[in-house]
Structure formats: C-alpha cells, structure tokens
Design a protein around this motif. Structure first.
Motif, PDB file in Angstrom:
ATOM      1  N   LYS A  77       0.869  -1.171   0.000  1.00 41.58           N
ATOM      2  CA  LYS A  77       0.000   0.000   0.000  1.00 41.58           C
ATOM      3  C   LYS A  77       0.903   1.217   0.000  1.00 41.58           C
ATOM      4  CE  LYS A  77      -2.286   1.006   3.672  1.00 41.58           C
ATOM      5  NZ  LYS A  77      -3.464   0.948   4.535  1.00 41.58           N
ATOM      6  N   ASN A 112      -3.613   0.040  -3.722  1.00 40.14           N
ATOM      7  CA  ASN A 112      -3.995   0.870  -2.583  1.00 40.14           C
ATOM      8  C   ASN A 112      -3.039   2.047  -2.461  1.00 40.14           C
ATOM      9  OD1 ASN A 112      -6.259  -0.532  -1.545  1.00 40.14           O
ATOM     10  ND2 ASN A 112      -4.865  -2.127  -0.828  1.00 40.14           N
ATOM     11  N   VAL A 113      -3.587   3.239  -2.465  1.00 41.95           N
ATOM     12  CA  VAL A 113      -2.735   4.427  -2.387  1.00 41.95           C
ATOM     13  C   VAL A 113      -3.484   5.575  -1.709  1.00 41.95           C
ATOM     14  CG1 VAL A 113      -3.375   5.024  -4.776  1.00 41.95           C
ATOM     15  CG2 VAL A 113      -1.414   6.135  -3.734  1.00 41.95           C
ATOM     16  N   ALA A 114      -2.747   6.318  -0.924  1.00 44.93           N
ATOM     17  CA  ALA A 114      -3.245   7.575  -0.378  1.00 44.93           C
ATOM     18  C   ALA A 114      -2.248   8.649  -0.785  1.00 44.93           C
ATOM     19  CB  ALA A 114      -3.370   7.502   1.139  1.00 44.93           C
ATOM     20  N   ARG A 118      -1.305   2.784  11.000  1.00 41.94           N
ATOM     21  CA  ARG A 118      -2.341   1.992  10.345  1.00 41.94           C
ATOM     22  C   ARG A 118      -1.722   0.754   9.665  1.00 41.94           C
ATOM     23  NH1 ARG A 118      -7.816   0.782  10.002  1.00 41.94           N
ATOM     24  NH2 ARG A 118      -7.843  -0.693   8.302  1.00 41.94           N
ATOM     25  N   GLU A 139      -2.579  -3.177  10.425  1.00 40.06           N
ATOM     26  CA  GLU A 139      -3.085  -4.086   9.390  1.00 40.06           C
ATOM     27  C   GLU A 139      -2.169  -5.295   9.258  1.00 40.06           C
ATOM     28  OE1 GLU A 139      -3.528  -1.812   5.798  1.00 40.06           O
ATOM     29  OE2 GLU A 139      -5.211  -0.656   6.589  1.00 40.06           O
ATOM     30  N   GLN A 177     -13.955  -1.586  13.597  1.00 46.07           N
ATOM     31  CA  GLN A 177     -14.239  -3.002  13.398  1.00 46.07           C
ATOM     32  C   GLN A 177     -14.734  -3.624  14.692  1.00 46.07           C
ATOM     33  OE1 GLN A 177     -10.510  -4.084  11.598  1.00 46.07           O
ATOM     34  NE2 GLN A 177     -11.558  -5.166   9.960  1.00 46.07           N
ATOM     35  N   ASP A 220     -14.937   3.242   4.147  1.00 47.00           N
ATOM     36  CA  ASP A 220     -14.519   2.379   5.249  1.00 47.00           C
ATOM     37  C   ASP A 220     -15.555   1.267   5.432  1.00 47.00           C
ATOM     38  OD1 ASP A 220     -13.083   1.500   7.490  1.00 47.00           O
ATOM     39  OD2 ASP A 220     -14.353   2.684   8.839  1.00 47.00           O
ATOM     40  N   ARG A 255     -15.146  -2.896   4.325  1.00 47.98           N
ATOM     41  CA  ARG A 255     -15.241  -3.991   5.297  1.00 47.98           C
ATOM     42  C   ARG A 255     -16.461  -4.860   5.053  1.00 47.98           C
ATOM     43  NH1 ARG A 255     -15.749  -1.868  10.216  1.00 47.98           N
ATOM     44  NH2 ARG A 255     -15.131   0.291   9.864  1.00 47.98           N
ATOM     45  N   ASP A 256     -17.582  -4.233   4.689  1.00 49.26           N
ATOM     46  CA  ASP A 256     -18.816  -4.999   4.537  1.00 49.26           C
ATOM     47  C   ASP A 256     -18.998  -5.600   3.155  1.00 49.26           C
ATOM     48  OD1 ASP A 256     -19.503  -4.384   7.101  1.00 49.26           O
ATOM     49  OD2 ASP A 256     -21.619  -4.059   6.575  1.00 49.26           O
ATOM     50  N   ASN A 306     -13.391  -2.110  -3.562  1.00 49.93           N
ATOM     51  CA  ASN A 306     -12.101  -1.477  -3.798  1.00 49.93           C
ATOM     52  C   ASN A 306     -12.395  -0.023  -4.162  1.00 49.93           C
ATOM     53  OD1 ASN A 306     -10.062  -0.315  -5.427  1.00 49.93           O
ATOM     54  ND2 ASN A 306      -9.188  -2.316  -5.829  1.00 49.93           N
ATOM     55  N   TYR A 360     -11.647   4.443  -3.873  1.00 51.23           N
ATOM     56  CA  TYR A 360     -10.803   5.617  -3.635  1.00 51.23           C
ATOM     57  C   TYR A 360     -11.711   6.780  -3.283  1.00 51.23           C
ATOM     58  CZ  TYR A 360      -7.349   2.907  -6.227  1.00 51.23           C
ATOM     59  OH  TYR A 360      -6.497   1.915  -6.654  1.00 51.23           O
ATOM     60  N   LYS A 403      -7.852   5.245   8.899  1.00 53.00           N
ATOM     61  CA  LYS A 403      -8.828   4.162   8.732  1.00 53.00           C
ATOM     62  C   LYS A 403      -8.411   3.177   7.653  1.00 53.00           C
ATOM     63  CE  LYS A 403     -13.022   6.739   9.890  1.00 53.00           C
ATOM     64  NZ  LYS A 403     -14.102   7.541   9.305  1.00 53.00           N
ATOM     65  N   GLY A 404      -7.340   3.497   6.943  1.00 57.29           N
ATOM     66  CA  GLY A 404      -6.935   2.625   5.849  1.00 57.29           C
ATOM     67  C   GLY A 404      -7.758   2.849   4.596  1.00 57.29           C
ATOM     68  N   VAL A 405      -8.355   4.018   4.482  1.00 57.34           N
ATOM     69  CA  VAL A 405      -9.125   4.351   3.274  1.00 57.34           C
ATOM     70  C   VAL A 405      -8.183   5.008   2.254  1.00 57.34           C
ATOM     71  CG1 VAL A 405     -10.871   5.947   2.356  1.00 57.34           C
ATOM     72  CG2 VAL A 405     -11.359   4.578   4.406  1.00 57.34           C
ATOM     73  N   ASN A 406      -8.275   4.565   1.002  1.00 55.46           N
ATOM     74  CA  ASN A 406      -7.462   5.152  -0.067  1.00 55.46           C
ATOM     75  C   ASN A 406      -7.968   6.549  -0.379  1.00 55.46           C
ATOM     76  OD1 ASN A 406      -5.880   2.840  -0.543  1.00 55.46           O
ATOM     77  ND2 ASN A 406      -7.508   1.957  -1.796  1.00 55.46           N
TER      78      ASN A 406
END
Lengths: 394, 198
Positions: free
Chosen positions: A312, A342-344, A374, A378, A387, B30, B34-35, B39, B41, B56-59
């Motif tokens: 990521k 996956n990228v931010a 994060r 993970e 979660q 998010d 999870r639900d 995939n 962005y 949160k691990g969101v792109n």
C-alpha cells in the motif's frame, strides 16, 4: 538545553555489513563483494515484523537519526521524523538506514580499493542504478533476518528506491512511502544534474576522476554543483523569506564588495559539502537519478510497471517543490490507481520547496505517523476500533 | 453511519470499484471496504479528513473536484458517488458528465432548494433560506450552485442522462409516503442513481 532532553535516541553507532559473494550489477559488471555501512534505531521484535527501511536521497547517508557522540552539534539528517515518539517511532519500529553502494560515507564506492587492481576505484567504480541499490539493501535485510518490512520509506531519490522495492520485491514490504519523488526525472531535472556534473568534471583538479591519486579534490566544481542543487531545493518564496535582499557584508553606498546573505549561504553550503562529499560519488548518484525509469521496460507505461506490486502506498509532495513537483507525485498516484493499487496521497503546504521533506512540518509528520500506525496494525492483524464496534453490533 | 451514507451503501454491489468525490472522513468507503469488499478511492482536499481516512486505511487522494476528473480513465469505476458536493463545485454540469465518463453509474445527492421551508423563507420573509441542510449565510456560503429536484432532472433530460432511481428523503434521511405526494416540495434531500445516456 541538555542533549538528553532534546533527543532521547541519543548516541547511535554505525555498523558494517560485508557481502562476501560476487554481486552482479545491472550494467553487467561484477563487484567482488561489497560493504554497506548502516545504523539501526529501536528494537527488532521477536518475529522481526516491525522493521522500517529508510532510503536516502542524493547526498544522504546511513546517519539518519540520533548523534554519533555527545559532542555532535547536529543529529542525523532525518532526525525530525525518526526517534522515540516521532512519526517513525523508534519505540515501536526497528528502523534501518544505510549508506548506498557507491556512497562516500563508509559503504563500498569510488573511494574503496578495487581488489582487482589494488588501487582505489575512483572514476572506474561501476555505474550503479536504483535497482542495484535495492538488491543490495535486500541482502542487508537478509543478513538482519528481516523477511518483510512494515514500510520502505524514502524522499526524493529515496522515494525512487522505495518504488523500486515495491516492484522488485513485492512480498518483502507491506507499505511504501514515496515522498517528494518521481517515477522518472523531467528534462529540466536532468539538465540541472548535468550542470552539476559539468561543474565537477571541468574543474582542473578533477583529473579525469583520478584526483585522489594526485592528492587533489575538485572543490570548486563540487561547490558549484552543490550551489546549483541548493537553489533548486528551495522555493523562490522560501529564499525570499530566509534571505530577502539582506546584505551580509559590504556597502551599497561605497559600491564595492557587497555580499548578499543568499550568496553567503550558498558559499557556506557549497564549501561545507566539499569537506564531506566525494565528487565521483556525486556523479554516480546524479546518474542513478537520471537513469531511473521503471516504466522503460514496459514501453513507458508506469501502470504496467506497477502491476505486480502489492504494497500500500503513501505518496506525498510539497506545494512549493519545483524540483520534484506535486505533478510528478500525481503521475505516480494516477498510475497506481490505474493499476488498482492501494494508495493515499497528499500535497503538503510548505514554503520550503524540495527541502520540505526533511523538515518537521506538522501536517506531514502527522500524516506519515497515521499511515505507519495503520500499516502496522493491518500487518499485525490488530482490529481497528470501528471493526471492534461492528463486531459487537453484529 | 450517517443516514444518507447507509442508504447509498445499499445501492452498491459487493466487490464494486467505487470512487467517492468529497469523501470526507471516509465513512462510506470504510464501511464498504469492510462490509462489501469494495475497492475504492476517495477524493478530498481537507487535511484533517485526509489524515482520518489514512488512519482508517481508506485510499484517499488529495484532489480538488473543481479540477475535474481528467486523471481518471473512462469506465474505470463501477460507481462514482458524490454526496452533497454538487452545489459547491464550480462546474456541476461538467462534473456530472465526468462522473458518468469515469463510472458506469453514479450516485448524486444534494439538498433541495425548493423544499417548502426554503420556499417559505424566500416567499414570506424575502430572505435567502437558511436551514439545517443549508446553514450558511448568503455571503459566506460554499454552496454556489444550489438547485431543486426539478432543475436537476431538467439537466438530466438535456444531457440525456438516465435516471435509474430517485429516492427522496426528509431531514432525517427517512423516506415518508407524504413526501412522494410532492417530492420537490416536501423532500429535503434526493439520491439520484444515474446511468449513461438512454
């Protein structure tokens, strides 16, 4: 202020890794083994899963954080971000930082002895490229028993290494952080590097690269190269804020020998550089920068080059950086999105140009920290709070 | 999760590729990641939002919607979502076009400027409406392209955009029977699910 208060990482010691097997370089040349000088900060956990690799930029080296002795005036080059409680938190992570192959701070490079001739390599040190660095770094990781890094991080040329890691060893890193970097240099960027190289190679003390044999050092050329570099690392606004038109010495009224603050700064930086940096290494590092282009093998298609990556990514740039502009970072981000990775990404407001990546800019350090925290969670399978709530609810 | 996002989430298929324009704190993505193993962005430009997304691990990609979506390839997403941003962008028509270029379908939500409370303030008091959905004064509002359901639907006609589904809700994001008697009068918010030209 006592040192212990300002930096609890304290005194760190460089170590040496000796690679005794032959090492084949990308250009087909063979090195009969090599040495890499490195430092580590923090503790490697039992399952060796908390390691972070720091890749240095053009003039960087292994000493990224802490002090070499209690008399040291300055800490390592990225002490702003590495240390206990900092973005790259040494209370949590085991941080590895090395001097790249071809460097001049203790790793095998132009100043080392060529075992086949018994003399120093000098200008005959083979051209190494980013891919070679990454391969040699992987050997160092093997030596330390690190199978997979939580993250490989680098700014500028260091970001290129982090990208190459994600391409060459996808299984060996969980995350890649590319800061103020690019997928390849622009023509303008190569042009600046060529001016720097010309400054060095046309210095009469360069002696076709064999300056050490003649007990010389192309100081004038190296100084000029560094001065050009420094101008491109700062932004116009940053320079204005830092120096303006302030005069260091001389007098306009008398019309003679006026030295502006900015001139004085560049002279000082340039001169200092000649004391700790080797001209042949500078040439080698700038060439590695110029040649980097992982998309070349894929008809110039960066998306395809990144297809097999699994890391990521966090891609950061700085608003006033014109040497590695936000647009160059955007190209990486666009390719990663096309490759469905996956990228931010973020562009950090800063007036300090390319140099920003070394500075403790609040938004930057917090974002880096959030990403690493994060990633670690993970990787370790620690559920996030959200979660946890969902699990309770269901 | 916010009521409107819950409703949107029901419109998105598992495993879909989702682009969320103005993703805020990444709540929708998010949840979808999870639900529904989505995939996705998100695009945003607020520093705090971006950091929250990253945590949160969101792109999340820092990008200004006013600069368009030129960097996204045609048809690269199954669903492009934009909640409550239509009225705040410089070129809403171009952006909706771009959303349908980039995505197979899109979901657009916005507050209804023809809701009876807005109408009443303008008609009876003669002032620019201020409501829960539109809390700003006229001089400092980011909402520069307010519209009504009727306006938006007219745009869809001229642009040959297919309105696959429309759901109109009240201020609490609830669907009520009476709203459908006169949606452009009683509805505060609408969700439009749009497809390419019919």
């Amino acid at each position: 202020m006592k040192r212990s208060e300002e930096n609890i990482l304290g005194v760190v010691e460089p170590q040496l890794y000796q690679h005794t097997a032959p090492f084949l370089l990308q250009n087909g040349e063979l090195l009969h083994g090599y040495e890499l000088v490195f430092e580590t900060y923090g503790r490697l956990n039992a399952d060796k899963s908390n390691a972070i690799l720091i890749c240095h930029a053009l003039s960087g080296h292994h000493h990224a954080a802490g002090f070499h002795s209690s008399e040291d005036a300055k800490p390592g080059w990225w002490d702003a971000c590495i240390g206990p409680g900092k973005s790259i938190d040494t209370n949590q992570f085991f941080v590895l930082s090395l001097n790249n192959l071809g460097g001049c701070h203790g790793s095998t490079g132009p100043n080392s002895i060529d075992p086949s001739t018994g003399k120093i390599f000098g200008p005959n040190f083979p051209n190494v490229v980013v891919k070679d660095w990454v391969a040699s770094q992987a050997h160092l990781a093997d030596h330390l028993g690190i199978q997979k890094f939580t993250a490989v991080i680098g700014g500028s040329l260091g970001g290129m290494q982090a990208m190459q890691w994600s391409i060459d060893f996808p299984a060996r890193l969980y995350a890649a952080v590319l800061i103020a970097s690019a997928a390849k240099l622009s023509a303008q960027n190569i042009a600046f590097n060529e001016i720097a190289r010309q400054a060095i190679t046309t210095d009469e003390d360069y002696c076709a690269g064999d300056y050490q044999q003649f007990n010389k050092n192309p100081e004038k050329g190296l100084m000029l190269a560094r001065m050009v570099g420094h101008v491109t690392y700062l932004s116009e606004d940053g320079m204005k804020a830092k120096f303006g038109r302030d005069v260091k010495s001389g007098d306009f009224e008398q019309g003679a020998d006026v030295e502006f603050q900015v001139e004085s700064y560049l002279h000082y930086q340039g001169r200092a550089f000649t004391q700790y940096f080797d001209a042949n290494t500078y040439l080698l590092m700038t060439r590695a920068l110029d040649y980097f282009d992982p998309a070349r093998e894929f008809d110039g298609d960066l998306t395809r080059a990144l297809e097999n990556t699994t890391a990521k990514f966090l891609v950061l740039s700085f608003s006033t950086d014109w040497r590695f502009s936000p647009e160059r970072s955007q190209e990486i981000v666009d390719a990663l999105i096309r490759a469905k990775k996956n990228v931010a990404s973020a562009t950090i407001e800063s007036e300090h140009g390319h140099d920003s990546f070394l500075l403790p800019i609040d938004r930057y350090t917090k974002l880096l920290s959030a990403f690493l925290q994060r990633s670690y969670k993970e990787l370790e399978g620690i559920p996030s709070p959200a979660q946890g709530i969902d699990e309770v609810a269901s | 999760m916010r009521g409107d996002l819950e409703l949107i989430a029901t419109l998105i298929n598992p495993g879909a590729r989702v682009l969320d324009l103005g993703c805020g704190e990444g709540e929708l993505l998010d949840h979808l990641q999870r639900d529904k193993r989505v995939n996705g962005y998100g695009l945003d430009r607020d520093a705090e939002n971006i950091r929250t997304c990253v945590s949160k691990g969101v792109n999340v990609i820092e990008q200004d919607l006013d600069e368009g979506l030129d960097n996204f390839v045609n048809g690269s997403f199954d669903m492009v979502v934009m909640t409550d941003a239509l009225q705040a962008v410089k070129e809403p028509r171009e952006l909706v076009r771009d959303m349908l270029r980039v995505g197979e379908e899109c979901i657009v939500t916005f507050p209804n400027f023809a809701h009876w409370r807005c109408r009443a303030q303008l008609a009876l008091k003669g002032v620019m409406p201020i409501s829960e959905q539109l809390p700003h004064s006229w001089f400092d509002t980011p909402n520069i392209h307010l519209c009504t359901f009727a306006d938006f639907e007219q745009l869809c006609v001229t642009e040959s955009i297919n309105i696959i589904q429309r759901r109109v809700v009240d201020a609490n994001h609830q669907e009520k029977t009476f709203i459908n008697w006169a949606p452009n009068f009683f509805g505060t918010h609408a969700f439009y699910r749009l497809g390419k030209s019919v």
